[in-house]
Design a protein around this motif. Structure first.
Motif, mmCIF file in Angstrom:
data_model
loop_
_atom_site.group_PDB
_atom_site.id
_atom_site.type_symbol
_atom_site.label_atom_id
_atom_site.label_comp_id
_atom_site.label_asym_id
_atom_site.label_seq_id
_atom_site.Cartn_x
_atom_site.Cartn_y
_atom_site.Cartn_z
ATOM 1 N N ALA A 1 0.875 -1.177 0.000
ATOM 2 C CA ALA A 1 0.000 0.000 0.000
ATOM 3 C C ALA A 1 0.909 1.222 0.000
ATOM 4 O O ALA A 1 2.021 1.176 0.548
ATOM 5 C CB ALA A 1 -0.885 0.001 1.240
ATOM 6 N N GLU A 2 0.443 2.300 -0.628
ATOM 7 C CA GLU A 2 1.325 3.445 -0.792
ATOM 8 C C GLU A 2 1.821 4.024 0.543
ATOM 9 O O GLU A 2 2.926 4.529 0.627
ATOM 10 C CB GLU A 2 0.645 4.517 -1.631
ATOM 11 C CG GLU A 2 1.329 4.682 -2.977
ATOM 12 C CD GLU A 2 0.411 5.179 -4.069
ATOM 13 O OE1 GLU A 2 -0.449 6.024 -3.774
ATOM 14 O OE2 GLU A 2 0.554 4.698 -5.208
ATOM 15 N N ASP A 3 0.998 3.903 1.576
ATOM 16 C CA ASP A 3 1.378 4.500 2.857
ATOM 17 C C ASP A 3 1.991 3.481 3.822
ATOM 18 O O ASP A 3 2.185 3.765 4.993
ATOM 19 C CB ASP A 3 0.156 5.176 3.506
ATOM 20 C CG ASP A 3 -0.993 4.191 3.670
ATOM 21 O OD1 ASP A 3 -0.858 3.039 3.193
ATOM 22 O OD2 ASP A 3 -2.010 4.564 4.278
ATOM 23 N N ALA A 4 2.300 2.272 3.332
ATOM 24 C CA ALA A 4 2.811 1.236 4.235
ATOM 25 C C ALA A 4 4.236 1.559 4.672
ATOM 26 O O ALA A 4 5.035 2.064 3.886
ATOM 27 C CB ALA A 4 2.773 -0.118 3.538
ATOM 28 N N ALA A 5 4.543 1.257 5.933
ATOM 29 C CA ALA A 5 5.890 1.503 6.440
ATOM 30 C C ALA A 5 6.709 0.228 6.310
ATOM 31 O O ALA A 5 6.296 -0.832 6.764
ATOM 32 C CB ALA A 5 5.817 1.929 7.902
ATOM 33 N N THR A 6 7.857 0.323 5.662
ATOM 34 C CA THR A 6 8.767 -0.817 5.586
ATOM 35 C C THR A 6 10.165 -0.304 5.882
ATOM 36 O O THR A 6 10.462 0.870 5.653
ATOM 37 C CB THR A 6 8.773 -1.453 4.175
ATOM 38 O OG1 THR A 6 9.045 -0.419 3.229
ATOM 39 C CG2 THR A 6 7.452 -2.098 3.821
ATOM 40 N N ALA A 7 11.004 -1.213 6.369
ATOM 41 C CA ALA A 7 12.384 -0.816 6.640
ATOM 42 C C ALA A 7 13.054 -0.416 5.325
ATOM 43 O O ALA A 7 12.791 -1.006 4.288
ATOM 44 C CB ALA A 7 13.129 -1.985 7.269
ATOM 45 N N SER A 8 13.918 0.578 5.385
ATOM 46 C CA SER A 8 14.568 1.037 4.151
ATOM 47 C C SER A 8 15.769 0.150 3.838
ATOM 48 O O SER A 8 16.352 -0.497 4.718
ATOM 49 C CB SER A 8 15.028 2.485 4.302
ATOM 50 O OG SER A 8 16.167 2.534 5.137
ATOM 51 N N ILE A 9 16.136 0.148 2.568
ATOM 52 C CA ILE A 9 17.309 -0.616 2.124
ATOM 53 C C ILE A 9 18.560 -0.106 2.845
ATOM 54 O O ILE A 9 19.414 -0.887 3.265
ATOM 55 C CB ILE A 9 17.447 -0.489 0.592
ATOM 56 C CG1 ILE A 9 16.325 -1.279 -0.089
ATOM 57 C CG2 ILE A 9 18.820 -0.937 0.121
ATOM 58 C CD1 ILE A 9 16.271 -1.136 -1.599
ATOM 59 N N GLU A 10 18.646 1.218 3.015
ATOM 60 C CA GLU A 10 19.827 1.796 3.674
ATOM 61 C C GLU A 10 19.935 1.301 5.124
ATOM 62 O O GLU A 10 21.013 0.911 5.572
ATOM 63 C CB GLU A 10 19.757 3.327 3.665
ATOM 64 C CG GLU A 10 19.945 3.959 2.304
ATOM 65 C CD GLU A 10 18.740 3.786 1.372
ATOM 66 O OE1 GLU A 10 17.617 3.527 1.882
ATOM 67 O OE2 GLU A 10 18.922 3.884 0.153
ATOM 68 N N ASP A 11 18.798 1.302 5.832
ATOM 69 C CA ASP A 11 18.831 0.850 7.230
ATOM 70 C C ASP A 11 19.153 -0.645 7.316
ATOM 71 O O ASP A 11 19.861 -1.103 8.224
ATOM 72 C CB ASP A 11 17.480 1.123 7.911
ATOM 73 C CG ASP A 11 17.273 2.613 8.155
ATOM 74 O OD1 ASP A 11 18.223 3.391 7.938
ATOM 75 O OD2 ASP A 11 16.150 2.998 8.545
ATOM 76 N N TYR A 12 18.592 -1.401 6.381
ATOM 77 C CA TYR A 12 18.842 -2.849 6.336
ATOM 78 C C TYR A 12 20.333 -3.109 6.163
ATOM 79 O O TYR A 12 20.934 -3.913 6.895
ATOM 80 C CB TYR A 12 18.033 -3.415 5.167
ATOM 81 C CG TYR A 12 18.310 -4.837 4.765
ATOM 82 C CD1 TYR A 12 17.895 -5.904 5.558
ATOM 83 C CD2 TYR A 12 18.955 -5.133 3.556
ATOM 84 C CE1 TYR A 12 18.117 -7.215 5.161
ATOM 85 C CE2 TYR A 12 19.170 -6.430 3.145
ATOM 86 C CZ TYR A 12 18.755 -7.472 3.951
ATOM 87 O OH TYR A 12 18.967 -8.763 3.550
ATOM 88 N N MET A 13 20.956 -2.401 5.216
ATOM 89 C CA MET A 13 22.371 -2.628 4.943
ATOM 90 C C MET A 13 23.232 -2.132 6.109
ATOM 91 O O MET A 13 24.216 -2.778 6.472
ATOM 92 C CB MET A 13 22.732 -1.880 3.672
ATOM 93 C CG MET A 13 23.448 -2.647 2.612
ATOM 94 S SD MET A 13 23.375 -4.413 2.583
ATOM 95 C CE MET A 13 22.488 -4.650 1.070
ATOM 96 N N ALA A 14 22.847 -0.993 6.691
ATOM 97 C CA ALA A 14 23.627 -0.466 7.820
ATOM 98 C C ALA A 14 23.559 -1.441 8.998
ATOM 99 O O ALA A 14 24.574 -1.723 9.653
ATOM 100 C CB ALA A 14 23.095 0.910 8.226
#
Ligand SMILES: *Cc1c(COP(=O)(O)O)cnc(C)c1O
Length: 428
Positions: A250-263
């Protein structure tokens, strides 16, 4: 982030109008955006490249089961992607798409002798083993073939995660991998065999994971197991961290970002000196595809319930029926301003003879009528690959768009072709 945006009153895939594609190829049809695939791959690759000390020369191996079309795989292969495969068929697809064998990982809980032999002779990068009995089998097969394949041991960290019970793979009762203690034993046993070469540990705890905590827990476990194995004098050079990172359906769904995942990953593996591999499927492909469908009819019952009956059905996109998954549904053509465009609640259904063939209930959508086009967004992963011919419906074709170019990358079969695949028993 994706490249399906409205332009001149109609949704486009990059520079190609979905109205035109529906006209030229018919519906239902899957449409993929090369730019979105490339963007997602680059975001991940660039994020990983920021941490060479922690992640080494990280391999991004696309999970082929999410979208196995050879043109999709070739788009990613050209950027340097590897492939995470779970069958001989997927290895063959990856090779056909130009993924070098040295970038192909074979995973899976039930590989046949033939599949293991094929993977070994093909010289894939690594075979992830999931049980003691599989280790014995692979040793025997490798010995017969006179080879010593690189293997990793898939750990079940007892941390299940994911968007639905059916896509959770790292929980205590799930069939995948072996618990940590057993994995350490297996690794030592493998190291004692001249017929396999254990190079690392692997995990994949589930899919559509939107919070990093369970992933971090699993990666920490892999780290401490690596330290334990090294303390026992064993070499561990690779960690396969699986896939599983979720996407916003969904457009407003919150997911972890790729940057945070990699960090997070780099912080957990800091100083360990391993080469990391990632196996994203959904993350690369989901929002790179839509399922384009036409409204067959709108029926309204006397009690007011409105059914939007589409020419796409559960056989084309099974996720809502199978995982109660949410897909956003958008009209392709913007309604002319001025009229009554206030949303109406529809039950969005397909023509298949099952109640499960319901994409959404009470979904507010702008007014639609027969002949209108809609898309299901987020359909690029676990969409076409899970399609069937249930109800003898033809498999939906697939189109790949790249800028203003497009190509049919899997044509719609004809009814004659569908029937020609079957033969009549000679006594009938
Ligand atoms: C399915 C699968 C993946 C990909 O999962 P996503 O949630 O699509 O990223 C990665 N690795 C293995 C072993 C898998 O089975």
């Amino acid at each position: 982030m994706h490249h399906f945006t409205p332009r001149d009153g109609a949704l486009h895939a990059e520079d190609v109008s979905l109205l035109d594609l529906a006209e030229r190829v018919g519906t239902p049809v899957y449409v993929y955006s090369s730019a979105t695939l490339r963007r997602h791959y680059s975001l991940l690759a660039e994020a990983a490249a920021k941490y060479p000390a922690a992640l080494g020369d990280a391999l991004i191996a696309f999970a082929v089961k999410a979208n196995s079309n050879v043109s999709v795989l070739a788009t990613l292969a050209k950027l340097g992607a590897g492939a995470d495969t779970v069958s001989e068929g997927e290895i063959r697809r990856a090779l056909a798409a130009g993924v070098p064998a040295g970038r192909i990982i074979l995973s899976g809980v039930g590989k046949t002798d033939d599949e293991l032999a094929f993977a070994i002779t093909t010289g894939v990068r690594q075979i992830n083993i999931e049980s003691a009995v599989e280790l014995d089998r692979i040793v025997a097969i490798a010995q017969r073939l006179g080879r010593a394949p690189d293997i990793a041991v898939r750990v079940n960290p007892r941390i299940g995660a994911g968007g639905h019970a059916k896509i959770t793979t790292g929980g205590v009762g799930d069939k995948f991998g072996v618990p940590a203690e057993e994995a350490l034993d297996l690794y030592a046993r493998a190291a004692a065999s001249p017929h396999v070469n254990p190079v690392g540990l692997a995990c994949h705890i589930g899919s559509q994971i939107v919070d990093l905590t369970p992933l971090e827990g699993a990666f920490r476990l892999l780290r401490s197991m690596t330290e334990t194995l090294r303390a026992r004098g064993l070499s561990v050079t690779r960690l396969d961290l699986g896939g599983g990172l979720g996407v916003p359906y969904a457009e407003d769904a919150a997911t972890a970002s790729i940057e945070d995942y990699m960090a997070m990953t780099a912080a957990v593996l800091d100083g360990l000196e391993v080469e990391a591999a990632f196996e994203p499927g959904r993350l690369l492909a989901a929002n790179a595809g839509v399922l384009l469908s036409r409204v067959i009819q709108v029926s309204e019952r006397q009690d007011g319930r409105r059914f939007l009956v589409l020419d796409a059905a559960m056989n084309d996109l099974v996720r809502p029926a199978m995982y109660d998954a949410f897909h956003d549904i958008k009209p392709v053509r913007a309604r002319p301003s001025g009229g009554d465009n206030s949303p109406t609640a529809y039950d969005v259904v397909g023509p298949v003879c099952e109640t499960g063939d319901t994409f959404a209930r009470d979904r507010p959508l702008p007014p639609l009528e027969a002949g209108d086009l809609v898309v299901f967004t987020g359909a690029g992963a676990y969409g076409a690959v899970m399609a069937s011919e249930y109800n003898s419906r033809l498999l939906a074709p697939e189109i790949l768009v790249d800028g203003d170019r497009w190509a049919v990358i899997r044509p719609r079969p004809s009814y004659e072709e569908m029937l020609a695949r079957e033969t009549r028993a000679d006594w009938l």
